[in-house]
Design a protein around this motif. Structure first.
Motif, mmCIF file in Angstrom:
data_model
loop_
_atom_site.group_PDB
_atom_site.id
_atom_site.type_symbol
_atom_site.label_atom_id
_atom_site.label_comp_id
_atom_site.label_asym_id
_atom_site.label_seq_id
_atom_site.Cartn_x
_atom_site.Cartn_y
_atom_site.Cartn_z
ATOM 1 N N ASP A 129 0.842 -1.410 -0.005
ATOM 2 C CA ASP A 129 -0.125 0.059 0.024
ATOM 3 C C ASP A 129 0.842 1.183 -0.141
ATOM 4 O O ASP A 129 0.751 2.238 -0.614
ATOM 5 C CB ASP A 129 -0.941 -0.041 1.159
ATOM 6 N N VAL A 166 1.656 1.228 -4.029
ATOM 7 C CA VAL A 166 0.457 1.898 -4.717
ATOM 8 C C VAL A 166 0.451 3.416 -4.480
ATOM 9 O O VAL A 166 0.325 4.022 -5.641
ATOM 10 C CB VAL A 166 -0.958 1.248 -3.962
ATOM 11 N N ILE A 182 -6.296 -0.704 -5.746
ATOM 12 C CA ILE A 182 -5.892 -1.072 -7.021
ATOM 13 C C ILE A 182 -6.969 -0.538 -8.148
ATOM 14 O O ILE A 182 -6.582 -0.485 -9.371
ATOM 15 C CB ILE A 182 -5.585 -2.585 -7.225
ATOM 16 N N THR A 216 -6.745 2.497 -9.804
ATOM 17 C CA THR A 216 -5.733 2.986 -10.831
ATOM 18 C C THR A 216 -6.213 2.746 -12.074
ATOM 19 O O THR A 216 -5.412 2.839 -13.105
ATOM 20 C CB THR A 216 -4.387 2.016 -10.530
ATOM 21 N N ILE A 243 -2.036 -0.616 -11.616
ATOM 22 C CA ILE A 243 -1.154 -1.717 -10.637
ATOM 23 C C ILE A 243 -2.316 -3.067 -10.598
ATOM 24 O O ILE A 243 -3.631 -2.835 -10.760
ATOM 25 C CB ILE A 243 -1.329 -1.257 -9.046
ATOM 26 N N ALA A 258 -2.130 -7.084 -8.983
ATOM 27 C CA ALA A 258 -1.957 -7.824 -8.011
ATOM 28 C C ALA A 258 -1.969 -9.385 -8.270
ATOM 29 O O ALA A 258 -3.073 -9.927 -8.740
ATOM 30 C CB ALA A 258 -2.386 -7.571 -6.630
#
Length: 314
Positions: free
Chosen positions: A117, A121, A182, A185, A194, A196
């Protein structure tokens, strides 16, 4: 006379705004994986969870995705918490470790979420890290919460308590926050996105009735599953081996991947592919033969055979 209601005027009065999103972007995977996923690859702006038993191809899939990310100018951020990564194998698959962000010293769930984070991020969102980024985490399933570690005041010894319950609570809370960050973005006001890619493990659940298949349950439960836009299960089909003059060589494995949740395009499929020490191949005899011929000078003339893996209980 009653004034006619105007929806547009009402929307304007309450200052309703709609978010504008960028076109979806993916880490484009090998064609054989695209065929299984029915997607170009792993999406940015979303959380993807890859789960399954040990040695079913999860880490190999991660390496392949990280290599493909680098080819497309997407920075891989690789977080390792299990300490079992073979970086030589990653390099053999094409990963340039000098052009990744690699973190191997975080022990607890809280530390990892703080790192993602605050260090990743936030820096992508404010432009300090001016690149699209994919965070790879291997693996979330067996990482403990800091709250589960207690020091006995009398003995000074370290005690571990309520590991599953506390870890599940942290995953549920922090993944929900990470999911929102996320997903943000994807909006046009953020130039870079981003994603994951989180590897998770499973445990054996309870059959619904006598004689029913025994399910494999993702660690963290349904709340963890909720945060993922895409969930991919890996299952070992067989091990590929070769023999010559009484010598055996394991040169790969066949893995089955199943899309068990897909909020990207709604399609759920399954299929098989081959994992070797340095590549991902389609699961067909020609591709395997070509790979054998490519390595013939090293291996010599060998007879190929398969050893069946575990059945898929889900």
């Amino acid at each position: 006379m009653q004034k006619k209601f105007n929806l547009k005027d009402f929307r304007d009065s309450i200052k309703v705004t709609r978010a504008e999103y960028k076109k979806d972007k993916f880490i484009e995977l090998d064609a054989c994986l695209q065929e299984v996923l029915k997607l170009p690859g792993i999406p940015l702006g979303h959380i993807t969870q890859v789960y399954g038993k040990s040695d079913t191809g999860k880490t190999s899939l991660m390496f392949h995705a990280a290599v493909q990310a680098q080819k497309q100018g997407i920075v891989p951020v690789i977080i390792i918490t299990e300490g079992k990564i073979d970086w030589n194998r990653a390099a053999a698959m094409g990963l340039d470790v000098d052009n990744c962000i690699i973190e191997e010293n975080l022990k607890y769930l809280e530390d990892i979420f703080d790192f993602i984070d605050n260090k990743i991020v936030t820096n992508v969102m404010d432009g300090t890290l001016p690149h699209d980024v994919m965070v790879f985490w291997d693996s979330m399933g067996n990482t403990l919460s800091e709250k589960s570690i207690k020091i006995n005041e009398k003995t000074g010894q370290r005690e571990i308590k309520n590991t599953h319950m506390l870890a599940a609570a942290v995953k549920s809370e922090r993944l929900s926050v990470l999911m929102d960050r996320i997903n943000d973005t994807r909006k046009i006001n953020y130039p870079k996105a981003i994603g994951a890619f989180i590897i998770n493990s499973v445990y054996t659940g309870t059959a619904a009735y006598v004689g029913a298949p025994i399910p494999e349950v993702v660690k963290g439960g349904n709340k963890v599953k909720y945060t993922a836009s895409l969930m991919i299960k890996c299952n070992l089909v067989s091990k590929l081996e070769a023999s010559t003059n009484g010598r055996k060589l394991k040169f790969g494995m066949v893995s089955k991947i199943s899309v068990t949740k897909n909020h990207i395009n709604g399609q759920e499929y399954s299929g098989e592919f081959v994992i070797t020490p340095d590549s991902i191949l389609p699961n067909d005899s020609k591709a395997i033969k070509d790979y054998r011929d490519k390595n013939k000078d090293t291996w010599g003339d060998m007879e190929l055979f398969e050893t069946k893996g575990e059945s898929d209980n889900e």
